[in-house]
Design an enzyme around this catalytic site. Structure first.
Site, PDB file in Angstrom:
ATOM      1  N   TYR A   1      68.946 -10.422 -43.094  1.00  0.00           N
ATOM      2  CA  TYR A   1      68.235 -10.542 -44.370  1.00  0.00           C
ATOM      3  C   TYR A   1      67.690  -9.179 -44.775  1.00  0.00           C
ATOM      4  O   TYR A   1      67.372  -8.359 -43.913  1.00  0.00           O
ATOM      5  CB  TYR A   1      67.027 -11.479 -44.223  1.00  0.00           C
ATOM      6  CG  TYR A   1      67.326 -12.948 -44.273  1.00  0.00           C
ATOM      7  CD1 TYR A   1      67.317 -13.639 -45.487  1.00  0.00           C
ATOM      8  CD2 TYR A   1      67.581 -13.672 -43.114  1.00  0.00           C
ATOM      9  CE1 TYR A   1      67.565 -15.004 -45.526  1.00  0.00           C
ATOM     10  CE2 TYR A   1      67.837 -15.040 -43.153  1.00  0.00           C
ATOM     11  CZ  TYR A   1      67.823 -15.691 -44.363  1.00  0.00           C
ATOM     12  OH  TYR A   1      68.068 -17.044 -44.422  1.00  0.00           O
TER      13      TYR A   1
ATOM     14  N   ASP B   1      65.205 -20.781 -49.947  1.00  0.00           N
ATOM     15  CA  ASP B   1      64.208 -21.294 -50.887  1.00  0.00           C
ATOM     16  C   ASP B   1      64.508 -20.916 -52.327  1.00  0.00           C
ATOM     17  O   ASP B   1      65.280 -19.993 -52.588  1.00  0.00           O
ATOM     18  CB  ASP B   1      62.845 -20.676 -50.561  1.00  0.00           C
ATOM     19  CG  ASP B   1      62.164 -21.406 -49.421  1.00  0.00           C
ATOM     20  OD1 ASP B   1      62.502 -22.570 -49.174  1.00  0.00           O
ATOM     21  OD2 ASP B   1      61.286 -20.785 -48.788  1.00  0.00           O
TER      22      ASP B   1
END
Lengths: 252, 252
Positions: A110, A52
């Site tokens: 992540y 994103d």
């Protein structure tokens, strides 16, 4: 024709995310433009993670097919001469012609970074979620354990997703705290899994912060997971704290 | 009338340095505007270190005189509501009416950060000098020792300076290396002194890099210092690697 894999690092702050969108600057559009400038070919790369807007990467992966005779490992330095300073290729090599970065088993890692500080830190604003109160790291660690394993993560998935199944496997979650100064503490949530739903890591971070702040008990995370309903999970943490660290493929 | 001291942190990337200049965005102009918005007073702050464009701060100091009745410690949160996200006040308190941040004995600490990496790192581009080859940290440490103590630093001072004396005391220089990944190493040069000449820390960094890269021997730094001539020192390292860490005053 060869298929080339590139590893891609970027500062997501000034990108409208990974994926091509008309009229805005995205990581994909910069990569396609650099490949065209280098080889003359009109190529659209295929990315592993469509991050994103505002999300960073130290190791996203993309592939493209080329007729160029440039040695595979030379794409890295050559593309970097055409890329802007906030996106760079860190490695390039040839893969099998049918290798697809979203259709092969992998481990993705992540990291989500939080800075607990009474006063905002301008030097960390682009890569941390800054929270003006302390969080209980022990409780966050306790809560994180419930998420490890294969689960239906529907409560940790933004409703916009179009994925068919919401079952994913989280191999590990590590919550670590480091004191930066007397008045500030940096907390890192490191999550490794075989794939993640839309906004999943940011919702995990937002949920663990609810627990760390004492608004919810660690067991609430277990209940939210079991209910498999987005309204049961915590809020979505802001994008700038998130960085895609690496993607490891079993086969190339 | 009270004199208020503020500690100021900023990301120097998008500022034309500290000092007021017509028509451009500086740290000083943002502070003056925030104080005016808060108190209604037309005030020009007096800063401790007039850092250059691109140089960061975690602890620069400024003072200003105010007729406002706002409690001294409340200036910190109150000014932050008016300041942009790349500059924030981290602390505020009252000092003696004659306290001048450039005329009182102090210890200033700067850090200069270098990233040795074959490929550029977009996520560190705003706060490191990125060098595509390895540096010998041991030789840099050896060279740094010659700079400790009271010396004439004319060889480490940009010709633009208007300071009368070029003698300064460096209390300590520490060069530390940390491996970030197999292919990259972060080197930090931490310098503490009673004051620094114009561009002095950046010239120290540029000089130590010459030694680390093997272009010069550590003893060259001793000779350059003794010659007291800017043309004998190394090049000036770029601004984005530099951060003013803290200023400690003996009296307040």
């Amino acid at each position: 024709m060869r298929r080339i894999l590139i590893k891609v690092a970027y500062d997501g702050t000034d990108f409208h995310g990974w994926q091509l969108q008309p009229g805005v600057r995205t990581v994909e559009s910069e990569l396609n433009a650099a490949i065209k400038a280098l080889t003359g070919e009109e190529i659209a790369v295929t990315g592993a993670s469509r991050t994103d807007a505002g999300v960073h990467s130290m190791g996203n992966v993309a592939v493209f097919d080329t007729e160029s005779t440039i040695p595979a490992d030379r794409f890295c330095p050559a593309l970097n001469t055409y890329l802007p300073e906030d996106v760079k290729v860190t490695e390039s090599f040839e893969v099998k012609p049918d290798f697809h970065p979203r259709k092969v088993n992998c481990r993705k890692t992540y990291e989500y970074r939080i800075l607990c500080s009474r006063v905002p830190d301008p030097l960390r604003r682009r890569n941390t979620w800054q929270i003006p109160y302390a969080l209980d790291v022990g409780k966050m660690q306790e809560a994180a354990k419930y998420l490890i394993g294969e689960h239906d993560f529907a409560s940790f998935c933004c409703v916009r997703t179009q994925a068919e199944s919401t079952v994913r496997t989280v191999f590990d979650i590590e919550v670590t705290g480091k004191d930066n100064t007397a008045a500030s503490k940096e907390i890192t949530i490191r999550v490794t899994g075989n794939g993640f739903l839309y906004n999943m890591v940011r919702i995990i971070a937002g949920t663990l912060v609810e627990v760390g702040a004492g608004k919810k008990e660690p067991e609430w995370v277990k209940e939210a997971l079991e209910k498999a309903d987005r309204t049961e999970g915590g809020p979505t943490a802001p994008p700038q704290g998130l960085v895609l660290k690496e993607i490891i493929y079993e086969e190339k």
